[in-house]
Design an enzyme around this catalytic site. Structure first.
Site, PDB file in Angstrom:
ATOM      1  N   SER A 128      41.049  10.081  25.104  1.00  0.00           N
ATOM      2  CA  SER A 128      42.347  10.395  24.496  1.00  0.00           C
ATOM      3  C   SER A 128      42.779   9.300  23.541  1.00  0.00           C
ATOM      4  CB  SER A 128      43.400  10.546  25.606  1.00  0.00           C
ATOM      5  OG  SER A 128      44.702  10.569  25.077  1.00  0.00           O
ATOM      6  N   TYR A 153      48.108   7.753  32.535  1.00  0.00           N
ATOM      7  CA  TYR A 153      47.154   8.701  31.949  1.00  0.00           C
ATOM      8  C   TYR A 153      46.175   7.976  31.034  1.00  0.00           C
ATOM      9  CZ  TYR A 153      45.382  12.343  28.840  1.00  0.00           C
ATOM     10  OH  TYR A 153      44.561  13.158  28.101  1.00  0.00           O
TER      11      TYR A 153
END
Length: 338
Positions: A128, A153
């Protein structure tokens, strides 16, 4: 080829599975169909895949369950694996951290171990843009250090890259990590800003805009993401002979390991993005300005030079076209009259 796609009922996973089957490959998809967001939407993606491709095989399971995952690998002997299963969302990680450890850490380790035991030719996995964290230099380059995440995350995604490198180094498993930049489009995730904005505007509710609208995102259309995934899948990495341990390059390695950014390479101001949505809907938004939220970053901007050089590809879909496609799908899916 026989290919495993994890997270195949997810947004990126369903489109990737469809593209691979369209290209003639045999795909087995797995997903735990959790209720992080509307399970009906996930089931809808799955039904779409089954309708378009009768050969599609789907197994409901969690990659965090090693025994079940190992049985699947033993039964199918996958040649390639695309790992897109993960607990997504930056803000959700603030209130539900254990979900990220189970899926993004334990689950990913299970995938790696199965790839090792069953000699998979190439593992491509989702990372990501969130891993860039406190990095201030833009555009974000895979050759920059990413040791300062600002959300759990992001930390789990950086951990995926580290685990993949270990397996590439220790066991020679070719692994490629793809750092996705703000993916959007039809069948997208309802927790993403463009989806939330569209729903609120159509329902006559105000939209929440963080950091008072002073944000930029490298919005990347789903078709561009899938093209990048499929191109890199066949680019099995080998060790970089020029890699120098005294001046280590984070983007490559002496092991068969690579990292690529997949982004539009053209950050868009959030307020302009909202204007594009308003135009596509034919309605104005009422905006509720809020401060920056914990875990958010002000700007994402992808340096895609390595992707262009190695894959001969650069995402190019404009937000005007991409949002237009999304709004058309949204109206049809939710049966909203113009």
């Amino acid at each position: 080829m026989k290919i495993l796609v994890t997270g195949s009922a997810g947004f990126i996973g369903s489109f990737t599975a469809a593209r691979l089957m369209q290209d003639g490959h045999e795909v087995v998809g797995v997903d735990n169909l959790n209720d992080y967001y509307d399970v009906g939407l996930k089931n809808g993606r799955n039904e779409r895949l089954k309708g378009l491709f009768p050969s599609y095989v789907f197994e409901k399971m969690s990659i965090a369950d090693y025994g079940t995952l190992e049985e699947l690998f033993r039964a199918h002997r996958f040649e390639y694996v695309v790992n897109l299963a993960a607990q997504a969302g930056v803000r959700y990680s603030l209130s539900n951290p254990l979900a990220y450890g189970e899926s993004n850490l334990s689950g990913f380790l299970n995938v790696l171990e199965c790839c090792r035991r069953y000699e998979v030719r190439h593992l491509v996995y989702a990372s990501s843009s969130s891993v860039y964290g406190l990095n201030a230099r833009v555009p974000f380059s895979v050759h920059d250090n990413v040791d300062h995440p600002v959300s759990l995350y992001a930390a789990t995604k950086k951990s995926n890259e580290l685990l993949a490198h270990c397996y590439a180094h220790l066991y020679g498993i070719p692994a490629t990590g793809l750092r996705f930049f703000t993916v959007y489009g039809p069948w997208g995730r309802p927790d993403m800003a463009y989806f939330l904005f569209t729903r609120a505007i159509l329902e006559g509710r105000p939209i929440d805009v963080f950091n008072n609208g002073d944000m930029e995102r490298d919005f990347t259309y789903i078709d561009d993401i899938v093209e990048g995934v499929c191109r890199t899948l066949w680019m099995v990495p080998s060790g970089n002979p020029a890699w120098n341990a005294e001046s280590p390059d984070p983007g490559t390695s002496s092991a068969p390991y690579r990292i690529y950014n997949i982004g539009n390479n053209n950050p868009v101001r959030l307020m302009h993005f909202i204007e594009v949505i308003e135009k596509a809907l034919g309605r104005k938004a009422t905006i509720n300005y809020l401060p920056m939220q914990p875990g958010d970053v002000k700007t994402t901007y992808a340096d895609i030079d390595d992707l262009v050089r190695d894959a001969g590809y650069a995402p190019a879909t404009t937000v005007e076209r991409g949002i237009g496609e999304f709004v058309r799908w949204y109206r049809e899916y939710y049966r909203i009259d113009v």
